[in-house]
Design a protein around this motif. Structure first.
Motif, PDB file in Angstrom:
ATOM      1  N   ASP A  79      -6.512  12.996   7.432  1.00 19.59           N
ATOM      2  CA  ASP A  79      -7.432  13.948   6.805  1.00 19.59           C
ATOM      3  C   ASP A  79      -7.921  15.131   7.645  1.00 19.59           C
ATOM      4  N   ALA A  90      -5.722  14.086   2.902  1.00 22.28           N
ATOM      5  CA  ALA A  90      -4.545  14.410   3.703  1.00 22.28           C
ATOM      6  C   ALA A  90      -3.489  15.116   2.854  1.00 22.28           C
ATOM      7  N   GLU A 108      -8.703   8.470  10.207  1.00 21.97           N
ATOM      8  CA  GLU A 108      -9.786   8.477   9.215  1.00 21.97           C
ATOM      9  C   GLU A 108     -10.394   7.099   8.993  1.00 21.97           C
ATOM     10  N   CYS A 164      -1.928   8.786   3.596  1.00 21.01           N
ATOM     11  CA  CYS A 164      -2.228   8.216   2.280  1.00 21.01           C
ATOM     12  C   CYS A 164      -1.414   8.910   1.182  1.00 21.01           C
TER      13      CYS A 164
HETATM   14 FE1  FES Z   1      -5.080   8.778   7.118  1.00 23.23          FE
HETATM   15 FE2  FES Z   1      -5.794   8.405   4.498  1.00 23.23          FE
HETATM   16  S1  FES Z   1      -6.390   7.285   6.258  1.00 23.23           S
HETATM   17  S2  FES Z   1      -4.621   9.963   5.385  1.00 23.23           S
END
Ligand code: FES
Length: 576
Positions: free
Chosen positions: A125, A203, A88, A197
């Motif tokens: 995500d 996510a 992401e 995260c």
């Molecule tokens: Fe991968 Fe937030 S950047 S879950």
């Protein structure tokens, strides 16, 4: 099972028999495997999004090893299948541009290969949504293993929430209350461990929503990535996929309208990301489940936020796991759930709630003492968003939910960055920031830019929220009074392209309206902003060309028009 020959494995279409083609399929796969590997043993793909360039998923190869053990133990043959992965924070112009490509590539590889079932390993995500879209369209027995959130990092004794605290700290720098040097010092503390995260961003939301949909072993989603119980769950998942083939339990028998109801209730109760709206609509579209934007408002409105996690609250994902996890949350709202919606285990989700406990009532609130009364997604319509727009009241400022203000319009994110901190910009605390050109076609890919940073001069005056309107998305880790997913987008002929700086915008979230206070005849006379039109991406070739030509709007999930629906697992022809 083979759709054409019930009782026989699908992979037997490749491996069964004594002809030349079966010889070729077996011989190239032998590589030390015994002959029994190709006669009656389910072939299980481990579709993994592990990648060094998707740091949130970099540990998934270790998780895959545990899945392999479980598959072997249950009599199957595990087969690694690396699939398109999306980091992401890394990919440009936005990971959302590639979600449909990841889903399409995964779907096609599952169908093209001698596979009977699949374990889906995702985390960051877009990865779980893409895997679920693929599994829904190919309809082979499938179980998701969410890679799990990272542990909580701290900076100078204060916990850091991924994303949310990046926005907060960067705004503090712009407001002059944090030095640039301290901001940089916090960088190495943000990501403490493997995993995705740790806030209730997209996510975390999609991992929990996947469990609510019934596609994860109940109780597994939200297990922190470094926790050894994740590997135990991965082992169990490997076993389960093999069992599901015997039971012929497929995504279509698990993912029903009732499952989506459970997902929407969950989304509200956890205070989850608005991104789940487009992902759930896209997954439903693959299944032919009639899910609409209005279902999110109808089912989710009034469901209290029970989870006290950033960005809406205080804690982080490992706190949620310690406090009892998703099942403890859902026990509080069991009456709102569909009692018949099944999980991958073959049992209804509600079967798993009876023994769930809340071990920390600060992190997981009771129904009687929620964090907020309404965690739903409000769906707005009006002359600015004829097909709909969404806002998350729980992330908004209550005093801004009914608001009139002058529009300050930006034709692109570049235009926004160029002017937002101009001391001469005519903007006030009650202005409405309008950003267009950020939808699925216009950017392209509908990036997470809707939570526009506030003007520096207003930050310095102490302003911390303003009404913002955009045809893009917003990070699940963000907060503010942001009307997003405006459909149709400006690039698709939406009226957002007609708004001019100085027009009065009327936001009425309780009334579910978002309008520009300009007479219809006047709007009809206007031509779309030529600056925005000139800025629209018009790619010449490749995926972006295909995407711009075929992407659907936010109100139906931003899938490609020709990917909606399912092709099942049948392949038409032999390869030789
Ligand atoms: Fe991968 Fe937030 S950047 S879950």
């Amino acid at each position: 099972m083979d759709e054409r020959r019930p009782g026989r494995l699908r992979s037997s279409q490749w491996y069964g028999g004594d002809d030349r083609n079966a010889y070729i399929h077996r011989a190239w796969m032998r590589r030390g495997l015994p002959p029994s590997a190709f006669s009656g043993r389910p072939q299980i793909a481990i579709a993994t999004t592990a990648s060094d360039l998707t740091p949130c998923n970099a540990h998934l190869n270790e998780v895959a090893a545990s899945v392999r053990n479980g598959v072997y133990e249950a009599g199957g043959i595990p087969l690694d299948l690396p699939v398109v992965s999306l980091g992401e924070t890394q990919v440009r112009p936005t990971a959302m541009l590639w979600r449909n490509m990841a889903a399409m590539a995964t779907e096609e590889m599952l169908r093209a290969n001698p596979i009977d079932g699949v374990a889906l390993l995702g985390g960051c995500d877009k990865t779980i949504p893409a895997l679920l879209m693929a599994a829904a369209s190919v309809d082979l027995p499938a179980v998701v293993i969410p890679g799990g959130p990272m542990l909580t990092g701290t900076f100078r004794g204060t916990p850091l929430g991924c994303g949310t605290d990046v926005w907060r700290l960067s705004e503090e720098v712009r407001a002059g209350t944090l030095s640039a040097a301290d901001f940089t010092r916090s960088e190495s503390s943000m990501i403490r461990s493997r995993g995705h995260c740790n806030t209730m961003g997209t996510a975390s939301t999609m991992a929990l929503v996947a469990e609510a949909l019934g596609t994860v072993i109940p109780g597994l989603a939200g297990t922190p990535a470094p926790d050894s119980r994740l590997l135990e769950g991965a082992h169990d998942t490997g076993r389960l996929v093999v069992e599901m083939i015997g039971a012929d339990r497929r995504p279509r028998s698990v993912l029903t309208k009732g499952s989506f109801r459970n997902a929407i209730v969950t989304l509200a109760a956890i205070g989850g990301s608005t991104n789940a709206v487009v992902h759930l609509l896209a997954i439903a579209g693959r299944l032919g489940v009639e899910l609409t934007l209005d279902d999110f408002d109808r089912i989710g409105s009034g469901v209290p936020v029970l989870v006290d996690l950033l960005p809406a609250g205080r804690y982080l994902m490992d706190d949620l796991h310690r406090a009892g996890g998703l099942l403890a949350v859902l026990r509080e709202v069991e009456d709102l759930l569909d009692p018949e919606a099944l999980t991958v285990t073959g049992r209804p989700l509600v079967d798993y709630l009876g023994k769930a406990s809340r071990w920390d009532s600060e992190v997981i609130r009771s129904r009687a003492e929620p964090l907020m009364g309404d965690g739903g997604i409000a769906v707005l319509r009006g002359n600015l968003a004829p097909a709909g727009a969404v806002v998350k009241p729980a992330a908004a400022s209550p005093q801004l939910l009914r608001h009139r203000g002058r529009a300050v319009v930006f034709d692109s994110i570049e235009d926004f960055h160029a002017r937002i901190d101009d001391p001469d910009l005519d903007v006030h605390a009650d202005s409405v920031l309008v950003l267009r050109g950020c939808g699925p076609k216009g950017y392209p890919g509908m990036p997470e830019v809707s939570n526009m940073p506030l003007p520096k001069k207003l930050l310095e005056q102490g302003v911390r929220d303003m009404v913002r309107i955009c045809d893009g998305r917003m990070s699940g880790t963000a907060y503010g009074t942001v009307v997003l997913h405006v459909a149709p987008e400006a690039a698709a002929g939406g009226p957002l392209a007609l708004v001019r700086t100085g027009d009065v915008i009327v936001l009425d979230v309780p009334g579910r309206r978002v309008d520009v206070d300009v007479p219809a005849e006047e709007l009809a006379r206007r031509t779309p902003s030529q600056t925005t039109i000139a800025g629209f991406a018009n790619p010449e070739r490749g995926w972006e060309r295909l995407y711009v030509d075929h992407v659907l709007q936010a109100d139906t999930g931003v899938d490609l028009d020709f990917l909606v629906g399912s092709s099942g697992s049948r392949v038409s022809r032999e390869s030789h």
